[in-house]
Design a protein around this motif. Structure first.
Motif, PDB file in Angstrom:
ATOM      1  N   LEU A 137      35.266  14.827  62.754  1.00  0.00           N
ATOM      2  CA  LEU A 137      34.310  14.160  61.884  1.00  0.00           C
ATOM      3  C   LEU A 137      33.359  15.206  61.328  1.00  0.00           C
ATOM      4  N   ASP A 138      33.352  15.352  60.010  1.00  0.00           N
ATOM      5  CA  ASP A 138      32.430  16.276  59.331  1.00  0.00           C
ATOM      6  C   ASP A 138      32.506  17.687  59.897  1.00  0.00           C
ATOM      7  N   GLY A 139      33.731  18.176  60.138  1.00  0.00           N
ATOM      8  CA  GLY A 139      33.906  19.536  60.635  1.00  0.00           C
ATOM      9  C   GLY A 139      33.614  19.707  62.101  1.00  0.00           C
ATOM     10  N   LYS A 140      33.485  18.598  62.837  1.00  0.00           N
ATOM     11  CA  LYS A 140      33.249  18.665  64.274  1.00  0.00           C
ATOM     12  C   LYS A 140      34.484  18.136  64.996  1.00  0.00           C
ATOM     13  N   LEU A 141      34.902  18.843  66.049  1.00  0.00           N
ATOM     14  CA  LEU A 141      36.041  18.419  66.851  1.00  0.00           C
ATOM     15  C   LEU A 141      35.546  17.565  68.006  1.00  0.00           C
ATOM     16  N   ILE A 142      36.119  16.359  68.125  1.00  0.00           N
ATOM     17  CA  ILE A 142      35.731  15.413  69.158  1.00  0.00           C
ATOM     18  C   ILE A 142      36.900  15.243  70.125  1.00  0.00           C
ATOM     19  N   ALA A 143      36.613  15.303  71.419  1.00  0.00           N
ATOM     20  CA  ALA A 143      37.595  15.045  72.471  1.00  0.00           C
ATOM     21  C   ALA A 143      37.154  13.816  73.249  1.00  0.00           C
ATOM     22  N   ALA A 144      38.110  12.907  73.502  1.00  0.00           N
ATOM     23  CA  ALA A 144      37.788  11.675  74.216  1.00  0.00           C
ATOM     24  C   ALA A 144      38.794  11.457  75.333  1.00  0.00           C
ATOM     25  N   GLY A 145      38.317  10.861  76.431  1.00  0.00           N
ATOM     26  CA  GLY A 145      39.191  10.599  77.566  1.00  0.00           C
ATOM     27  C   GLY A 145      38.433   9.930  78.686  1.00  0.00           C
ATOM     28  N   LEU A 146      38.934  10.094  79.897  1.00  0.00           N
ATOM     29  CA  LEU A 146      38.331   9.408  81.033  1.00  0.00           C
ATOM     30  C   LEU A 146      36.947   9.942  81.379  1.00  0.00           C
ATOM     31  N   ALA A 147      36.683  11.202  81.041  1.00  0.00           N
ATOM     32  CA  ALA A 147      35.350  11.756  81.327  1.00  0.00           C
ATOM     33  C   ALA A 147      34.338  11.350  80.288  1.00  0.00           C
ATOM     34  N   GLY A 148      34.775  10.798  79.163  1.00  0.00           N
ATOM     35  CA  GLY A 148      33.872  10.401  78.096  1.00  0.00           C
ATOM     36  C   GLY A 148      34.274  11.043  76.789  1.00  0.00           C
ATOM     37  N   ALA A 149      33.289  11.187  75.889  1.00  0.00           N
ATOM     38  CA  ALA A 149      33.509  11.797  74.580  1.00  0.00           C
ATOM     39  C   ALA A 149      32.652  13.057  74.480  1.00  0.00           C
ATOM     40  N   PHE A 150      33.258  14.113  73.870  1.00  0.00           N
ATOM     41  CA  PHE A 150      32.582  15.412  73.817  1.00  0.00           C
ATOM     42  C   PHE A 150      32.784  16.043  72.445  1.00  0.00           C
ATOM     43  N   GLU A 151      31.763  16.776  72.031  1.00  0.00           N
ATOM     44  CA  GLU A 151      31.880  17.645  70.859  1.00  0.00           C
ATOM     45  C   GLU A 151      32.266  19.033  71.359  1.00  0.00           C
ATOM     46  N   ILE A 152      33.320  19.610  70.757  1.00  0.00           N
ATOM     47  CA  ILE A 152      33.863  20.875  71.228  1.00  0.00           C
ATOM     48  C   ILE A 152      33.371  22.002  70.340  1.00  0.00           C
ATOM     49  N   ASN A 153      32.796  23.007  70.978  1.00  0.00           N
ATOM     50  CA  ASN A 153      32.342  24.201  70.281  1.00  0.00           C
ATOM     51  C   ASN A 153      32.919  25.412  71.000  1.00  0.00           C
ATOM     52  N   GLU A 154      33.952  26.025  70.397  1.00  0.00           N
ATOM     53  CA  GLU A 154      34.670  27.140  71.034  1.00  0.00           C
ATOM     54  C   GLU A 154      35.217  26.684  72.387  1.00  0.00           C
ATOM     55  N   LEU A 155      34.746  27.265  73.483  1.00  0.00           N
ATOM     56  CA  LEU A 155      35.232  26.921  74.818  1.00  0.00           C
ATOM     57  C   LEU A 155      34.198  26.126  75.614  1.00  0.00           C
ATOM     58  N   THR A 156      33.300  25.454  74.867  1.00  0.00           N
ATOM     59  CA  THR A 156      32.258  24.663  75.513  1.00  0.00           C
ATOM     60  C   THR A 156      32.285  23.238  74.986  1.00  0.00           C
ATOM     61  N   ALA A 157      32.096  22.264  75.882  1.00  0.00           N
ATOM     62  CA  ALA A 157      32.089  20.851  75.508  1.00  0.00           C
ATOM     63  C   ALA A 157      30.691  20.278  75.692  1.00  0.00           C
ATOM     64  N   LYS A 158      30.182  19.646  74.624  1.00  0.00           N
ATOM     65  CA  LYS A 158      28.866  19.002  74.687  1.00  0.00           C
ATOM     66  C   LYS A 158      29.064  17.497  74.748  1.00  0.00           C
ATOM     67  N   PRO A 159      28.557  16.816  75.779  1.00  0.00           N
ATOM     68  CA  PRO A 159      28.809  15.382  75.932  1.00  0.00           C
ATOM     69  C   PRO A 159      28.148  14.541  74.841  1.00  0.00           C
ATOM     70  N   ILE A 160      28.915  13.524  74.391  1.00  0.00           N
ATOM     71  CA  ILE A 160      28.385  12.512  73.464  1.00  0.00           C
ATOM     72  C   ILE A 160      28.189  11.201  74.209  1.00  0.00           C
ATOM     73  N   LEU A 161      29.202  10.802  74.980  1.00  0.00           N
ATOM     74  CA  LEU A 161      29.155   9.575  75.768  1.00  0.00           C
ATOM     75  C   LEU A 161      29.891   9.833  77.075  1.00  0.00           C
ATOM     76  N   GLU A 162      29.210   9.648  78.190  1.00  0.00           N
ATOM     77  CA  GLU A 162      29.811   9.968  79.479  1.00  0.00           C
ATOM     78  C   GLU A 162      30.234   8.703  80.213  1.00  0.00           C
ATOM     79  N   GLU A 163      31.238   8.032  79.700  1.00  0.00           N
ATOM     80  CA  GLU A 163      31.915   6.925  80.361  1.00  0.00           C
ATOM     81  C   GLU A 163      33.340   6.864  79.821  1.00  0.00           C
ATOM     82  N   PRO A 164      34.282   6.334  80.610  1.00  0.00           N
ATOM     83  CA  PRO A 164      35.698   6.379  80.210  1.00  0.00           C
ATOM     84  C   PRO A 164      35.930   5.739  78.842  1.00  0.00           C
ATOM     85  N   ILE A 165      36.696   6.461  78.024  1.00  0.00           N
ATOM     86  CA  ILE A 165      36.982   6.031  76.652  1.00  0.00           C
ATOM     87  C   ILE A 165      38.434   5.562  76.559  1.00  0.00           C
TER      88      ILE A 165
END
Length: 916
Positions: A470-498
């Motif tokens: 979304l808008d040049g941002k990579l989003i990863a979603a799964g059982l740990a929640g949703a994260f914005e990915i920056n290089e090798l670091t994940a910043k949490p967006i929502l921390e509940e199973p998706i």
């Protein structure tokens, strides 16, 4: 030529990308009961079938079936001549592979008595060269066999090879000789004196030669040898090169004992690819190599055979080091590859990689001064072993295995003694003490060219099931929640199973469906944070798919209903609920395409009719067997082919997806031409759809076997009896790209009016019963590219029972005629017997007529119908029966005309009586 040019262009395309992935590999294994773990040579017949020389005989493979052509001994070498005939050589001499009878192939022996242990054969200019350690046998059509024997000058013979139509052979003592018609000539080849030629391979006007010191020479027609400076020469030295072959004019492949296969560019010496255990090869010990008709490289190893397809637009990304867990999703983002697994998120990074090579080196054993000169005692408990690498340097990999074929019958100590004795007999006599060597295990750390490894993204330690942007941002979603990915670091967006996530371009938000039956909405802010929005906080349903509609319309799809939401100013203005036909509650996917909302489930495709406010089935699209969606496209398989519905509609080469069985993840990459694919066996591939049109010549289908009641049929005299007319045909199109996806259809002319449906199971054609008639079997096959091939028509006859055959009808006619004549002969003296014979003749004749009529008009639909037909025939025959009875009984009267016609003498006698 066309596919070679395409192949070169494809290699250039892949070279331009940073992460190229690994070549596409297919693995085949005949099973332990048919394979002796060692293959010495390979060849592909003119009909596409593969033949493998093994210790048990010649192994035959058509893509589906394995058959062993036993020769009561090992077969070491196979060659194909200009007439497409296959010649073999082995422990029992040499000969020809007879494939003239389908299902009954044999090894025909051509060598004379006493010829054995023929470890190599070569065919050049219609001459056949068969090599043993002590002789070369030259066979030529309509000419006696020429035999060139080894001498003290040459010692035993080694590898035989060809250069521009000339034949050369390595010898133990004399180096390389040129083989003439009946003699050996000194060779002028510029080959180092301390090296033997282990293989040669030619293409166009160039040959490559592999040497026993792991060097590769390149030569043209002037025979000026040029050593190729290979980028990974150190890796080749540590791995021990034993064979090689051209792939195309710019690429060749080397097979090694310890390092798999090395694909090298012939112009620069740069390594194109190394295929070893780390990139999917089951074993690094490669016995032999071969290039098939489709420019694919076959490698034999301990676990069977591997087919490497460099030209295919598939690249494997699952064999790089560092990747862990079950693969669940993948995508490309800003030139980097990200893979979500059951253990987190990984990114492919470039770094230097070292390969650790374990090998054995021969070390001279210093003689013990207390021992007699020339006799060295082996340390207690340690037997000297032949070194594979040294043997391969002498006479190639084949020699090592050929010499060890009787190892199972002898102990290690006995083998060492016999080998030493044999070497002492072959060597010239020398009074000086002989040197003794022993094998020492060593390990060498070899720097490979910079490679790629997977590194884990920090901050995610649970299953990642979805990756999107979304808008040049990579989003990863799964059982740990949703994260914005920056290089090798994940910043949490929502921390509940998706459960599922979606990036709405119309609303500029990301939506997450959670396992708690909620839909959470987040919007990016200018300070790189995420703001939670609450306009969908009242949703209480399991949402499996989400998609933008027209304008600010948003669709949320549950298992049995869809919600259409009109959103304005961050608020839901209107909600509409529409039922979905999904009785089995299978997963639903949805897309917005051509201003329509399209849903897909196992019931088919549904389109939302805005006038009727309902979802209607799209009858023009078949029900999908497998279907995947990335929010903008639905990729589906209808049990025949793969198709895409959506923005990437019309993408070509999708039929190649049939190569991968049981796909469980498909996603379209940022470049809509490419796909990410994950299979059930945890393999990750990137598919470059538009960059190359693959070329496969295809083979004609073959009649593999015909059985009549489980008995093989002789096709040269193909006749079966009607009372045993169960006939089974087995047809196969040799194919090694996607053999399980080949479809067949058939028609039996004389019985079937139309062709059968296309099916992958129609390669076995069974007819439980066939009425007596002449038949022609027609079979067609269709590969994954849609190419249709035809089997040569199979003509055969089903014979009726003997009582319905013409010869039996003729026999009945002669019997009836004989009975009539006999009745007339006996009419004067034996009137009662004559009448009985006449009556019997009438009964048999009527029964004969009824039998013929019943067989002609039999329907085989119902016994009742056949009964009424027989009654009608009986009524029709009744007047005929009366007429014949009157005719026969009148004929017994001597005064009748028929009697006088059949008994002219009786007529004359009666005339005389009248005169008198």
């Amino acid at each position: 030529m066309r596919h070679i040019v395409c192949f070169i262009l494809l290699l250039g395309f892949f070279k331009s990308y940073s992460q190229t992935g690994n070549y596409f590999l297919s693995h085949y294994s005949p099973g332990k009961e048919r394979f002796s773990n060692v293959c010495f040579d390979m060849v592909q017949g003119d009909r596409g079938v593969m033949y493998f020389a093994t210790r048990s005989g010649v192994l035959e493979f058509d893509g589906r079936n394995w058959d062993l052509i036993s020769g009561n001994g090992a077969v070491y070498s196979l060659q194909l001549n200009r007439q497409k005939e296959i010649y073999w050589s082995g422990t029992n001499g040499y000969g020809k592979v007879d494939t003239s009878v389908p299902g009954d192939h044999k090894l025909k022996v051509l060598s004379g008595e006493g010829v054995s242990d023929v470890y190599k054969n070569l065919i050049v200019n219609d001459k056949l060269y068969f090599v043993t350690e002590q002789a070369v046998y030259i066979e030529q059509k309509n000419q006696p066999v020429t035999i060139i024997k080894a001498s003290n000058l040459t010692g035993s013979f080694g590898t035989i090879f060809e250069l521009f139509g000339a034949v050369y052979i390595n010898t133990q003592r004399g180096g390389i000789f040129k083989v003439g018609d009946d003699k050996l000539l000194r060779s002028a080849l510029d080959i180092p004196a301390d090296a033997d030629v282990t293989f040669s391979s030619g293409m166009n006007n160039f040959y490559i030669l592999g040497l026993s010191n792991n060097k590769v020479l390149l030569t043209g027609e002037d025979l000026r040898m040029k050593e190729l400076n290979m980028e990974d020469q150190a890796y080749a030295d540590a791995s021990v090169v034993v064979n090689g072959n051209w792939v195309n004019r710019d690429l060749f492949v080397l097979g090694t004992l310890r390092g798999g296969m090395i694909f090298v560019q012939s112009g620069s010496g740069n390594t194109q690819e190394i295929v070893n255990y780390n990139t999917g090869l089951p074993d690094n010990e490669v016995y032999t190599l071969m290039l098939d008709k489709s420019l694919c490289v076959w490698a034999a190893h301990e676990y069977g055979f591997t087919r490497v397809a460099p030209y295919l637009p598939f690249r494997s990304f699952s064999h790089y080091n560092g990747l862990a867990g079950n693969l669940l999703c993948a995508t490309s983002f800003e030139g980097k590859e990200y893979v979500g697994t059951s253990l987190g998120l990984f990114r492919l990074e470039k770094e230097e990689v070292y390969d650790e090579i374990t090998y054995y080196e021969e070390v001279e054993v210093k003689p013990n001064k207390s021992q007699p000169s020339g006799k060295t005692k082996t340390p207690a408990g340690k037997d000297e072993k032949a070194n594979p690498s040294q043997e391969s340097k002498k006479k190639g990999f084949l020699q090592f295995f050929r010499r060890s074929r009787d190892e199972e019958k002898t102990t290690a100590t006995e083998k060492d003694k016999s080998t030493t004795a044999k070497d002492n007999e072959a060597a010239p006599k020398d009074s000086s003490p002989k040197k003794t060597y022993r094998s020492v295990k060593k390990t060498q750390r070899v720097l490979r060219s910079s490679q790629y490894v997977y590194k884990k993204v920090n901050g995610i330690d649970a299953k990642v099931t979805q990756l999107f942007e979304l808008d040049g941002k990579l989003i990863a979603a799964g059982l740990a929640g949703a994260f914005e990915i920056n290089e090798l670091t994940a910043k949490p967006i929502l921390e509940e199973p998706i459960l599922t996530g979606y990036a709405s371009a119309n609303l500029d938000v990301v939506l997450f469906s959670t396992y708690a039956s909620e839909v959470r909405v987040f919007q990016p802010t200018e300070d790189d944070q995420w703001k939670s929005l609450n306009f969908l906080e009242n949703v209480d349903d399991r949402i499996d798919a989400m998609v933008d509609g027209i304008g600010h319309e948003l669709w949320l799809c549950a298992l049995d209903k869809a919600y259409r939401l009109d959103i304005a100013d961050g608020q839901v203005k209107n909600i509409q609920t529409i039922s979905i036909d999904n009785p089995t509650y299978n997963n639903i996917t949805c897309i917005h395409w051509n201003n329509d909302i399209i849903l897909a489930n196992d019931q088919g495709f549904l389109r939302f009719d805005r006038q009727k406010n309902i979802f209607e089935h799209i009858d023009s699209l078949a029900k999908p067997i497998h279907y995947f969606s990335d929010g903008e496209n639905i990729l589906y398989n209808d049990n025949h082919a793969w198709n895409i519905l959506g923005k990437a509609h019309g993408q070509s080469n999708l039929q190649l997806l049939n190569l991968l069985q049981n796909l469980r993840f498909v996603s379209i990459d940022q470049n809509a031409e490419n796909l990410w694919l994950i299979t059930e066996n945890n393999e990750l591939y990137k598919f470059f759809g538009e960059k190359f049109t693959p070329y496969e010549a295809g083979n004609q289908p073959l009649l593999r076997a015909v059985r009549n009641n489980d008995t093989k049929v002789d096709l040269l005299n193909f006749e079966v009896s009607q009372n045993k007319s169960t006939v089974t045909f087995e047809v196969i199109q040799p194919d090694f790209l996607a053999p399980q996806s080949i479809e067949y259809r058939y028609r039996l002319k004389g019985l079937d009016e139309d062709w059968s449906e296309w099916s992958t199971n129609n390669y076995i054609i069974n007819y439980p019963y066939l009425p007596a008639d002449d038949y022609i079997l027609m079979v067609q096959s269709r590969d994954i590219f849609g190419k249709v091939h035809e089997l040569a028509n199979v003509t055969f006859e089903v014979l009726p029972p003997y009582w319905q055959r013409p010869w039996f009808y003729a026999l009945e006619f002669f019997v009836f005629s004989g009975l009539v004549l006999l009745s007339f002969r006996l009419s004067n003296r034996y009137r009662i017997i004559s009448r009985l014979l006449s009556l019997l003749t009438i009964i048999m004749l009527i029964q004969f007529i009824q039998t013929v009529a019943s067989a002609t008009f039999e329907t085989k639909e119902s016994p009742v119908t056949d009964f009424f037909i027989q009654v009608v025939i009986a009524f029709l025959i009744l007047p005929v029966e009366g007429y014949l009875r009157n005719l026969m009984f009148r004929s017994v009267d001597p005064s009748s005309r028929l009697y006088r016609f059949l008994e002219p003498k009786a007529g004359i006698s009666r005339g005389k009586d009248n005169v008198s």
